[in-house]
Scaffold this active site. Structure first.
Site, short mmCIF file in Angstrom:
data_model
loop_
_atom_site.label_atom_id
_atom_site.label_comp_id
_atom_site.label_asym_id
_atom_site.label_seq_id
_atom_site.Cartn_x
_atom_site.Cartn_y
_atom_site.Cartn_z
N LYS A 13 54.04 37.49 38.10
CA LYS A 13 55.36 38.05 37.76
C LYS A 13 56.41 36.93 37.75
O LYS A 13 57.20 36.83 36.82
CB LYS A 13 55.74 39.10 38.79
CG LYS A 13 57.22 39.47 38.81
CD LYS A 13 57.54 40.57 39.80
CE LYS A 13 57.80 40.07 41.18
NZ LYS A 13 59.13 39.50 41.45
N ARG B 222 67.59 41.50 39.31
CA ARG B 222 68.44 40.32 39.46
C ARG B 222 67.86 39.11 38.73
O ARG B 222 68.56 38.17 38.41
CB ARG B 222 68.70 40.01 40.91
CG ARG B 222 67.48 39.75 41.74
CD ARG B 222 67.87 39.46 43.16
NE ARG B 222 68.99 38.55 43.22
CZ ARG B 222 68.91 37.24 43.00
NH1 ARG B 222 67.76 36.72 42.64
NH2 ARG B 222 69.96 36.47 43.07
N CYS C 55 70.23 42.20 47.78
CA CYS C 55 69.20 43.24 47.82
C CYS C 55 68.76 43.37 49.28
O CYS C 55 69.33 42.75 50.17
CB CYS C 55 68.03 42.85 46.92
SG CYS C 55 67.12 41.45 47.53
N ARG D 281 71.31 36.81 48.23
CA ARG D 281 70.83 36.36 46.91
C ARG D 281 71.95 35.75 46.06
O ARG D 281 72.25 36.15 44.96
CB ARG D 281 70.17 37.51 46.15
CG ARG D 281 69.14 38.30 46.89
CD ARG D 281 67.93 37.51 47.36
NE ARG D 281 67.10 36.97 46.33
CZ ARG D 281 66.08 37.62 45.74
NH1 ARG D 281 65.83 38.86 46.08
NH2 ARG D 281 65.35 37.03 44.82
N ILE E 29 74.16 33.14 43.68
CA ILE E 29 73.77 32.38 42.48
C ILE E 29 74.67 31.16 42.30
O ILE E 29 74.74 30.59 41.21
CB ILE E 29 73.82 33.28 41.21
CG1 ILE E 29 75.23 33.83 40.97
CG2 ILE E 29 72.79 34.39 41.28
CD1 ILE E 29 75.42 34.42 39.58
N ASP E 30 75.32 30.72 43.37
CA ASP E 30 76.24 29.58 43.25
C ASP E 30 75.53 28.32 42.76
O ASP E 30 76.12 27.54 41.97
CB ASP E 30 76.93 29.32 44.59
CG ASP E 30 75.92 29.07 45.72
OD1 ASP E 30 74.91 29.81 45.79
OD2 ASP E 30 76.11 28.14 46.50
N LEU E 31 74.30 28.11 43.15
CA LEU E 31 73.58 26.89 42.72
C LEU E 31 73.26 26.94 41.23
O LEU E 31 73.29 25.92 40.53
CB LEU E 31 72.31 26.71 43.55
CG LEU E 31 72.53 26.57 45.06
CD1 LEU E 31 71.19 26.46 45.78
CD2 LEU E 31 73.43 25.39 45.39
N VAL F 59 63.83 31.48 54.62
CA VAL F 59 64.30 31.53 53.23
C VAL F 59 65.31 32.65 53.00
O VAL F 59 66.37 32.44 52.40
CB VAL F 59 63.11 31.66 52.25
CG1 VAL F 59 63.60 31.77 50.81
CG2 VAL F 59 62.15 30.50 52.42
N ARG G 121 57.11 47.05 41.25
CA ARG G 121 57.77 45.92 40.61
C ARG G 121 56.85 44.70 40.56
O ARG G 121 57.00 43.83 39.72
CB ARG G 121 59.05 45.54 41.38
CG ARG G 121 60.17 46.58 41.28
CD ARG G 121 61.42 46.06 41.95
NE ARG G 121 61.67 44.69 41.53
CZ ARG G 121 62.11 43.72 42.34
NH1 ARG G 121 62.36 44.01 43.60
NH2 ARG G 121 62.32 42.50 41.90
C1 EPZ Z 1 62.35 33.50 43.62
O1 EPZ Z 1 63.59 34.14 43.89
C2 EPZ Z 1 61.31 34.61 43.57
N1 EPZ Z 1 61.64 35.54 42.49
C3 EPZ Z 1 61.27 35.36 44.90
O2 EPZ Z 1 60.23 36.32 44.83
C4 EPZ Z 1 60.93 34.36 46.00
O3 EPZ Z 1 60.96 35.02 47.25
C5 EPZ Z 1 61.96 33.21 45.99
O4 EPZ Z 1 62.00 32.59 44.69
C6 EPZ Z 1 61.62 32.14 47.01
O5 EPZ Z 1 60.35 31.64 46.77
C7 EPZ Z 1 61.35 35.21 41.21
O6 EPZ Z 1 60.87 34.13 40.93
C8 EPZ Z 1 61.66 36.24 40.16
P1 EPZ Z 1 65.71 31.18 45.56
P2 EPZ Z 1 64.98 33.28 43.79
O7 EPZ Z 1 66.78 30.93 44.57
O8 EPZ Z 1 64.90 32.34 42.67
C9 EPZ Z 1 69.52 31.04 48.37
C10 EPZ Z 1 59.25 38.43 45.05
O9 EPZ Z 1 58.97 39.10 46.06
N2 EPZ Z 1 70.25 30.73 47.13
O10 EPZ Z 1 64.71 30.12 45.84
O11 EPZ Z 1 66.09 34.25 43.84
C11 EPZ Z 1 69.10 32.51 48.38
O12 EPZ Z 1 70.14 33.31 48.89
C12 EPZ Z 1 60.57 37.71 44.97
O13 EPZ Z 1 58.49 38.27 44.06
C13 EPZ Z 1 71.59 30.34 47.22
O14 EPZ Z 1 72.16 30.28 48.31
O15 EPZ Z 1 64.91 32.49 45.18
C14 EPZ Z 1 67.90 32.51 49.29
O16 EPZ Z 1 68.31 32.61 50.63
C15 EPZ Z 1 61.47 38.01 46.16
N3 EPZ Z 1 72.27 30.08 46.06
C16 EPZ Z 1 67.27 31.14 49.05
O17 EPZ Z 1 68.27 30.34 48.41
C17 EPZ Z 1 71.69 30.15 44.84
O18 EPZ Z 1 72.34 29.88 43.81
C18 EPZ Z 1 66.03 31.17 48.17
O19 EPZ Z 1 66.42 31.68 46.92
C19 EPZ Z 1 70.32 30.53 44.77
C20 EPZ Z 1 69.62 30.82 45.93
#
Ligand code: EPZ
Length: 422
Positions: free
Chosen positions: A22, A92, A116, A121, A123-125, A327, A397
């Site tokens: 996925k 998202r 969620c 979650r 998206i600032d980065l 995480v 999902r």
């Molecule tokens: C991806 O989410 C996956 N989803 C998640 O899988 C997975 O848990 C996650 O990566 C970590 O491996 C998809 O790929 C669709 P992140 P993502 O950006 O990209 C913080 C599942 O169960 N962050 O690496 O959203 C954030 O809040 C799902 O399949 C910022 O602060 O993960 C979090 O604490 C759940 N600012 C941490 O980083 C940002 O701009 C990790 O988020 C982006 C993220």
């Protein structure tokens, strides 16, 4: 609402094929927007998140058909870069479309995806990375509009190795003018798969899977046919299912190199694992051993997406284990439900202290998010008696008809769909 009803205590046995990933398919579907024409993706799982992404692509003007494990897109008819708020709120991950739409149309309108069950979650980065590439970003209320007269390559250092931000920036930089480097990039296998897909379409990217990714911008991309990698989290979930039921299961269509940290932890718990190419056998005929300390963090460390599942195994292990979730700040929602099934778990901030018990007992429990829901199914498979898992739309999902795959392995599980009232 639909429920899963599970009669526990049956050791799983047999062979199943793991479906496509996925978390690789979603960014790859988004990236398809960058190459007008027909893109064919193979090994795409039939999941509700995929359905939502296809609905979004249709709303943007693409044609999209989904077959058994194939998706065929015609992105040449795309005419909009405004992602409908109603669809964005359903998933998202639609945020992955920002980079591709900005690259193709020079404009994208999205909405704050919001948090969620597992965390804020942010998206600032993502936004900082796109801004560094030359996008103008306007936020009003929960609406975000990004525009550019042409993206320019640059050097980007991520404050945190965010998977989504790495993918969004990679996609936008593909068609930026000049070179982009992403330092402190996420290293997940799904990012390597996205790099491979983009390069097949004519992009020039190297370094995915390491913490530094270099992208040389190109002026156009060409549609292609591409096979998505297997889902390592689904594979890991079924490995744990075999272990908690003291079964013996063979998984096909697995990439063991994506599961190194998971294999290491399971072996420390006393699970037998043998590997032959893309086939993995998992068995656990004795009570699992406690694992002193598991810390989730970005790949190649232990994945946060398997934290709730491994906690079920540790709940039945001989001894005390500690799981630290680094995480997501809200990813212990399954603990209360597991405790209601007899698990002995205490949490303190982002650490869980798990004292193994001899057995879990069936109960009516509620899935709060995708992987917590999967963990409750695993607990039901291991428990004595009947478990009813509610709110199973979360599970759909990320797992294709999970009850079908488990029934094939000998589990006594069925989906209860209430008759709609007039
Ligand atoms: C991806 O989410 C996956 N989803 C998640 O899988 C997975 O848990 C996650 O990566 C970590 O491996 C998809 O790929 C669709 P992140 P993502 O950006 O990209 C913080 C599942 O169960 N962050 O690496 O959203 C954030 O809040 C799902 O399949 C910022 O602060 O993960 C979090 O604490 C759940 N600012 C941490 O980083 C940002 O701009 C990790 O988020 C982006 C993220």
């Amino acid at each position: 609402m639909e429920k899963l009803v599970i009669e526990g205590g049956k050791p799983l046995s047999g062979t199943i094929k793991i479906h496509g990933a996925k978390n690789a398919a979603l960014p790859i579907l988004a990236a398809s927007m960058m190459a007008p024409g027909t893109v064919t993706l193979v090994n795409v799982p039939d999941l509700s998140d995929i359905h939502v992404m296809l609905d979004i692509l249709r709303a943007l003007g693409c044609q999209a058909e989904q077959g058994t494990d194939t998706v065929r897109l015609n992105t040449s008819t795309a005419h909009s870069s405004h992602i409908p708020e109603s669809l964005m709120s359903q998933m998202r991950s639609s945020i992955f479309l920002m980079g591709p739409l900005l690259a193709r149309f020079g404009r994208v309108q999205v909405y704050q995806p919001g948090g969620c069950a597992i965390g804020e979650r942010k998206i600032d980065l993502h936004l900082k990375g796109l801004q560094a590439l030359g996008a103008e970003i306007e936020e009003s209320g929960n609406t975000i509009v990004c525009t550019t007269n042409g993206l320019k390559g640059t050097e980007i250092v991520l404050d945190y190795p965010s998977v989504g931000a790495t993918e969004n920036i990679m996609m936008a930089a593909c068609m930026a003018e000049g070179m982009t480097t992403i330092s402190n990039a996420a290293r997940e296998p799904e990012i390597q798969d996205l790099q491979n897909f983009l390069n097949v379409m004519g992009a020039e990217i190297i370094g995915a899977g390491t913490d530094t990714i270099t992208i040389k911008g190109v002026t156009s991309l060409t549609p292609c046919v591409y096979r998505v990698i297997p889902d390592r989290i689904v594979a890991g979930t079924f490995m744990v299912a075999a272990a908690v039921t003291k079964g013996n299961v063979t998984l096909e269509n697995v990439n063991p190199s994506h599961l190194t940290s998971v294999i290491h932890v399971l072996k420390r718990a006393g699970v037998q694992i043998t590997i032959d190419g893309d086939i993995m056998n998992v068995s656990c005929l004795t009570r699992p051993r406690a694992v002193e300390r598991i810390v989730t963090s970005p790949h190649p460390s232990f994945p946060t997406d398997l934290q709730s599942q491994i906690m079920v195994l540790l709940s039945l292990a001989d001894g005390v284990s500690i799981v630290k979730e680094t995480v997501f700040e809200g990813r212990f929602k399954h603990v209360d439900e597991l405790s209601r099934m007899g698990a002995d778990i205490r949490t303190d901030m982002n650490s869980a202290f798990i004292k193994g018990v001899h057995r879990l007992y069936g109960a009516t429990v509620e899935a709060t998010d995708l992987r917590a829901g999967a963990a409750l199914v695993l607990a039901g498979l291991a428990a004595h008696g009947t478990t009813v898992v509610e709110q199973i739309h979360h599970i759909d999902r990320g797992y294709e008809r999970i009850e079908k795959m488990l029934t094939h392995l000998g589990a006594q599980i069925h989906r209860f769909s209430p008759v709609p009232t007039e």
